[in-house]
Design a protein around this motif. Structure first.
Motif, mmCIF file in Angstrom:
data_model
loop_
_atom_site.group_PDB
_atom_site.id
_atom_site.type_symbol
_atom_site.label_atom_id
_atom_site.label_comp_id
_atom_site.label_asym_id
_atom_site.label_seq_id
_atom_site.Cartn_x
_atom_site.Cartn_y
_atom_site.Cartn_z
ATOM 1 N N MET A 195 -4.154 6.421 3.833
ATOM 2 C CA MET A 195 -2.718 6.233 3.775
ATOM 3 C C MET A 195 -2.359 4.853 4.333
ATOM 4 O O MET A 195 -2.883 4.431 5.352
ATOM 5 C CB MET A 195 -2.026 7.324 4.590
ATOM 6 N N ASN A 196 -1.475 4.158 3.628
ATOM 7 C CA ASN A 196 -1.050 2.834 4.070
ATOM 8 C C ASN A 196 -0.116 2.956 5.274
ATOM 9 O O ASN A 196 0.821 3.734 5.268
ATOM 10 C CB ASN A 196 -0.294 2.106 2.955
ATOM 11 N N THR A 197 -0.393 2.136 6.282
ATOM 12 C CA THR A 197 0.497 2.106 7.433
ATOM 13 C C THR A 197 1.470 0.941 7.336
ATOM 14 O O THR A 197 2.348 0.799 8.159
ATOM 15 C CB THR A 197 -0.310 1.987 8.743
ATOM 16 N N TYR A 198 1.290 0.122 6.322
ATOM 17 C CA TYR A 198 2.158 -1.037 6.134
ATOM 18 C C TYR A 198 3.247 -0.712 5.107
ATOM 19 O O TYR A 198 3.076 0.158 4.260
ATOM 20 C CB TYR A 198 1.350 -2.261 5.704
ATOM 21 N N PRO A 199 4.378 -1.424 5.177
ATOM 22 C CA PRO A 199 5.467 -1.163 4.230
ATOM 23 C C PRO A 199 5.087 -1.536 2.790
ATOM 24 O O PRO A 199 4.390 -2.525 2.561
ATOM 25 C CB PRO A 199 6.602 -2.068 4.713
ATOM 26 N N THR A 200 5.553 -0.722 1.876
ATOM 27 C CA THR A 200 5.414 -0.997 0.455
ATOM 28 C C THR A 200 6.813 -1.007 -0.149
ATOM 29 O O THR A 200 7.572 -0.055 0.031
ATOM 30 C CB THR A 200 4.549 0.078 -0.240
ATOM 31 N N VAL A 201 7.136 -2.098 -0.842
ATOM 32 C CA VAL A 201 8.456 -2.256 -1.447
ATOM 33 C C VAL A 201 8.264 -2.235 -2.963
ATOM 34 O O VAL A 201 7.397 -2.938 -3.498
ATOM 35 C CB VAL A 201 9.116 -3.578 -1.005
ATOM 36 N N THR A 202 9.070 -1.448 -3.655
ATOM 37 C CA THR A 202 8.927 -1.293 -5.103
ATOM 38 C C THR A 202 10.153 -1.838 -5.827
ATOM 39 O O THR A 202 11.282 -1.606 -5.416
ATOM 40 C CB THR A 202 8.753 0.201 -5.455
ATOM 41 N N VAL A 203 9.878 -2.556 -6.914
ATOM 42 C CA VAL A 203 10.931 -3.073 -7.796
ATOM 43 C C VAL A 203 10.617 -2.537 -9.197
ATOM 44 O O VAL A 203 9.521 -2.754 -9.713
ATOM 45 C CB VAL A 203 10.940 -4.622 -7.807
ATOM 46 N N ASP A 204 11.557 -1.829 -9.802
ATOM 47 C CA ASP A 204 11.366 -1.256 -11.139
ATOM 48 C C ASP A 204 12.190 -2.036 -12.154
ATOM 49 O O ASP A 204 13.391 -2.247 -11.957
ATOM 50 C CB ASP A 204 11.800 0.216 -11.158
ATOM 51 N N LEU A 205 11.526 -2.441 -13.251
ATOM 52 C CA LEU A 205 12.190 -3.231 -14.287
ATOM 53 C C LEU A 205 11.844 -2.710 -15.665
ATOM 54 O O LEU A 205 10.705 -2.320 -15.924
ATOM 55 C CB LEU A 205 11.744 -4.699 -14.199
ATOM 56 N N ILE A 206 12.822 -2.727 -16.555
ATOM 57 C CA ILE A 206 12.585 -2.453 -17.975
ATOM 58 C C ILE A 206 12.884 -3.763 -18.692
ATOM 59 O O ILE A 206 13.997 -4.271 -18.641
ATOM 60 C CB ILE A 206 13.459 -1.298 -18.495
ATOM 61 N N LEU A 207 11.847 -4.305 -19.342
ATOM 62 C CA LEU A 207 11.918 -5.639 -19.934
ATOM 63 C C LEU A 207 11.712 -5.584 -21.438
ATOM 64 O O LEU A 207 11.292 -4.570 -21.980
ATOM 65 C CB LEU A 207 10.836 -6.526 -19.309
ATOM 66 N N VAL B 80 -6.561 -7.866 6.422
ATOM 67 C CA VAL B 80 -5.909 -6.591 6.712
ATOM 68 C C VAL B 80 -4.472 -6.682 6.207
ATOM 69 O O VAL B 80 -3.684 -7.493 6.693
ATOM 70 C CB VAL B 80 -5.928 -6.294 8.235
ATOM 71 N N PRO B 81 -4.111 -5.869 5.201
ATOM 72 C CA PRO B 81 -2.758 -5.933 4.639
ATOM 73 C C PRO B 81 -1.686 -5.570 5.669
ATOM 74 O O PRO B 81 -1.879 -4.684 6.490
ATOM 75 C CB PRO B 81 -2.778 -4.887 3.523
ATOM 76 N N TRP B 82 -0.551 -6.280 5.586
ATOM 77 C CA TRP B 82 0.585 -5.939 6.434
ATOM 78 C C TRP B 82 1.833 -5.611 5.609
ATOM 79 O O TRP B 82 2.786 -5.057 6.131
ATOM 80 C CB TRP B 82 0.881 -7.004 7.482
ATOM 81 N N GLU B 83 1.810 -5.941 4.306
ATOM 82 C CA GLU B 83 2.947 -5.594 3.445
ATOM 83 C C GLU B 83 2.524 -5.702 1.986
ATOM 84 O O GLU B 83 1.712 -6.550 1.625
ATOM 85 C CB GLU B 83 4.119 -6.525 3.712
ATOM 86 N N GLN B 84 3.116 -4.842 1.158
ATOM 87 C CA GLN B 84 2.813 -4.864 -0.270
ATOM 88 C C GLN B 84 4.098 -4.711 -1.076
ATOM 89 O O GLN B 84 4.972 -3.916 -0.724
ATOM 90 C CB GLN B 84 1.843 -3.729 -0.605
ATOM 91 N N TRP B 85 4.193 -5.507 -2.143
ATOM 92 C CA TRP B 85 5.324 -5.437 -3.067
ATOM 93 C C TRP B 85 4.763 -5.015 -4.419
ATOM 94 O O TRP B 85 3.801 -5.612 -4.914
ATOM 95 C CB TRP B 85 5.993 -6.794 -3.189
ATOM 96 N N ILE B 86 5.370 -4.005 -5.029
ATOM 97 C CA ILE B 86 4.922 -3.519 -6.332
ATOM 98 C C ILE B 86 6.060 -3.707 -7.333
ATOM 99 O O ILE B 86 7.148 -3.156 -7.151
ATOM 100 C CB ILE B 86 4.508 -2.035 -6.276
ATOM 101 N N ILE B 87 5.772 -4.484 -8.374
ATOM 102 C CA ILE B 87 6.740 -4.661 -9.458
ATOM 103 C C ILE B 87 6.262 -3.780 -10.607
ATOM 104 O O ILE B 87 5.229 -4.053 -11.218
ATOM 105 C CB ILE B 87 6.809 -6.131 -9.915
ATOM 106 N N ASN B 88 6.989 -2.703 -10.860
ATOM 107 C CA ASN B 88 6.694 -1.820 -11.989
ATOM 108 C C ASN B 88 7.494 -2.322 -13.179
ATOM 109 O O ASN B 88 8.718 -2.416 -13.104
ATOM 110 C CB ASN B 88 7.098 -0.376 -11.680
#
Length: 182
Positions: free
Chosen positions: A1-13, A106-114
């Motif tokens: 399990m990730n202990t770092y923040p994950t931020v998600t951005v959802d786009l329909i292109l 060691v990751p400290w943050e992740q951004w996911i662009i869907n």
């Protein structure tokens, strides 16, 4: 399990906007997460002004990953993909007996662009562009809210190396249909 923040951005292109929108979103994320001396720029996409970074290395990285995403979408059967940006810090790596054996990221943050690619009909173009513009505005709001929140600020490790535009390693991964492409 990730202990770092994950931020998600959802786009329909769609085919006409995919590259410009992805460049703008990647640029905006980097703008909010690079801690060196940053020369700002702006990018206008569908009436939304997006912040960015005027740096050759970062511009090359963004262009490379957007092109990779585009080629993967064009060549594949899946019309869904992700661009994942992982910010890490270098930490000493130790073996079983607490012996120093190098460094690890060691990751400290992740951004996911869907991103999902659709092709609207001509009569639906204005509605599609308006929805995408709203999604970009929401993405900027998400970036600002996260990076200014307590969780977003405390996720950033101590900056011990002040050389370059980013004191932290950045990894950008492109996945199409759940499969990583290079």
């Amino acid at each position: 399990m990730n202990t770092y923040p994950t931020v998600t951005v959802d786009l329909i292109l769609d085919r006409h906007t995919i590259k410009d929108v992805l460049r703008a979103v990647l640029d905006a994320i980097l703008f909010h997460r690079l801690f060196g001396t940053v020369k700002p720029k702006t990018r206008e996409v569908l009436g939304v002004t997006m912040p960015g970074v005027s740096d050759l290395e970062m511009e090359k990285l963004v262009e490379e990953k957007v092109d990779l995403f585009w080629k993967g979408m064009e060549g594949g059967m899946s019309k869904r993909g992700q661009i994942i940006i992982t910010f890490s810090e270098k930490r000493p790596k130790k073996s079983w007996f607490q012996v120093y054996v190098g460094e690890e990221d060691v990751p400290w943050e992740q951004w996911i662009i869907n991103a999902e690619m659709q092709q609207p009909r001509d009569r639906d173009r204005q509605e599609f562009d308006s929805a995408l513009s709203d999604a970009l505005t929401k993405a900027i709001h998400t970036m600002l809210t996260h990076t200014s929140s307590d969780r977003g600020r405390t996720a950033v490790p101590l900056i011990t190396n002040a050389t370059g535009i980013s004191p932290f390693p950045i990894r950008v991964t492109v996945k199409i249909g759940g499969v990583e492409i290079n």
